[in-house]
Write an enzyme that holds these catalytic residues in place. Structure first.
Site, short mmCIF file in Angstrom:
data_model
loop_
_atom_site.label_atom_id
_atom_site.label_comp_id
_atom_site.label_asym_id
_atom_site.label_seq_id
_atom_site.Cartn_x
_atom_site.Cartn_y
_atom_site.Cartn_z
N LYS A 180 0.43 -6.61 2.70
CA LYS A 180 1.87 -6.99 1.64
C LYS A 180 0.39 -6.50 -0.02
O LYS A 180 1.23 -5.88 -0.82
CB LYS A 180 1.54 -8.20 1.17
CG LYS A 180 2.77 -8.72 1.65
CD LYS A 180 3.20 -9.95 1.87
CE LYS A 180 2.31 -11.14 0.74
NZ LYS A 180 3.44 -12.03 0.67
N LYS A 181 -0.66 -5.68 0.15
CA LYS A 181 -1.19 -5.24 -1.01
C LYS A 181 -0.92 -3.80 -0.76
O LYS A 181 -0.18 -3.00 -0.27
CB LYS A 181 -2.92 -5.30 -0.85
CG LYS A 181 -3.24 -6.88 -0.64
CD LYS A 181 -2.65 -8.15 -2.24
CE LYS A 181 -2.69 -9.26 -1.72
NZ LYS A 181 -4.43 -9.98 -1.54
#
Length: 379
Positions: free
Chosen positions: A186-187
């Protein structure tokens, strides 16, 4: 791949990323080697750190920051209660005790230097400065505190790669003795699983390199090239290596990171413009903070926890995915670390916030879809 009208986040995998990984697979060398080294060199240049050491996750990076710093049994490490659990788990891995502190306010989720100062004791060894949701913490104040008391400053940059500390462009991860980064899916810079430790200190970098690979004095790649016929083990280390396919993917994606962050920032500005006058919702962080953030997430505030929970359920029914982060002191395992004051601002931030969808693949049509769903939910 999902049934959401607008998912919380999304990942684009263009052909150049696929080809970079395919080239690596076809090379026949998959464990830590030349692509990892190239990725580390590129990361160091990008962040502005003399040394960048890749590892298997952001949690591994935090663990090695504590280990390399010599933190251990009997030490205290001050950590904000409003963060992901890895920030407080890492000191415990080395036998230290996390001391949970408060954040500045429900509108500014970052660690409060004044509350940190009140919690410093003779046992305090380090402060973990979390740049929550990609918004830089007040490193100037925290650096002064650390210098005054002889403490180690560890930056938790898991959600904040590319965030800027000032108009000069200095990035997070370069003020503390060490900075820990995450490359989780998700980064902003995602490879699936991965992380990095950044530091200006060559001795600390060497300790991180040692501990990430069983405390062995040479790597498999070194021995493959005939540079070292054997190796010694000189401490207790870990298997925290990043493999070559992920390094190849990260190196490919790093080229587009500034563009990706700029896109996230533009989407956040679009959100803020459209939501500024919507009754029942409050924007977090300041306009100046928006300019410097790298925007891992877009949090908004509701009146209270019950309102927030109803709001999320309504958005879910309309196909809009959201999330929220609990305060650490509310977890069963971490209640014993809570202070008598109950950490009121961290509690309020956790109870009131909701993260709306945000990714560099979104367009303004998606933002409008979310905004209309928000208006409807609060009508």
């Amino acid at each position: 791949m999902n049934d959401w009208r607008v998912p919380l986040t999304d990942i684009a995998m263009p052909e150049q990323d696929v080809q970079a990984v395919l080239d690596c697979l076809q090379s026949g060398w998959l464990t830590m080697g030349p692509r990892t080294q190239a990725f580390e060199e590129a990361l160091g240049r990008h962040v502005g750190a003399a040394h960048a050491v890749t590892v298997s996750s952001g949690t591994a990076a935090l663990h090695l920051c504590c280990l390399a710093s010599g933190i251990g049994a009997g030490d205290e490490v001050i950590v904000p209660s409003f963060t992901f659990v890895a920030s407080a788990s890492a000191p415990r891995y080395v036998g230290a005790e996390p001391v949970l502190c408060d954040v500045r306010s429900a509108q500014d989720f970052n660690i409060d230097p004044e509350d940190v100062a009140r919690r410093i004791t003779s046992r305090t060894r380090a402060i973990v400065a979390v740049h929550f949701c990609g918004y830089p913490a007040d490193l100037h104040a925290l650096r002064e505190l650390c210098d005054e008391h002889g403490l180690i400053l560890i930056e938790d940059c898991a959600q904040a790669i590319g965030a800027r500390l000032d108009d000069g462009g200095r990035q997070v991860g370069t003020v503390g003795e060490l900075g820990a980064f995450s490359f989780f899916s998700k980064k902003q810079l995602c490879v699936g699983e991965g992380g990095m430790v950044a530091t200006a200190d060559e001795r600390l970098a060497e300790r991180v390199r040692l501990f990430r690979s069983h405390a062995m004095t040479s790597s498999t790649w070194d021995r493959h090239r005939g540079h070292d016929p054997a190796y010694d083990v000189i401490d207790i280390g870990f298997n925290y290596r990043l493999d070559e396919p992920r390094a190849a993917l990260g190196l490919s994606r790093l080229q587009r990171l500034p563009e990706s962050i700029a896109r996230r920032r533009a989407l956040v500005r679009a959100y803020r413009e459209r939501l500024a006058e919507v009754p029942g919702i409050e924007l977090a962080f300041s306009e100046q903070a928006v300019e410097r953030s790298s925007h891992f997430a877009f949090p908004v505030l509701l009146a209270d926890r019950q309102t927030r929970d109803r709001f999320r359920q309504t958005l879910k029914a309309n196909g809009i995915q959201t999330t929220w982060y609990p305060a650490l002191h509310t977890f069963t395992e971490y209640r014993r670390f809570a202070s008598p004051d109950g950490l009121p601002r961290a509690t309020e931030a956790a109870d009131r916030h909701c993260a709306l969808p945000l990714s560099s693949t979104m367009d303004e049509t998606a933002v409008e879809t979310v905004v209309e769903a928000v208006r409807s939910a609060l009508a």
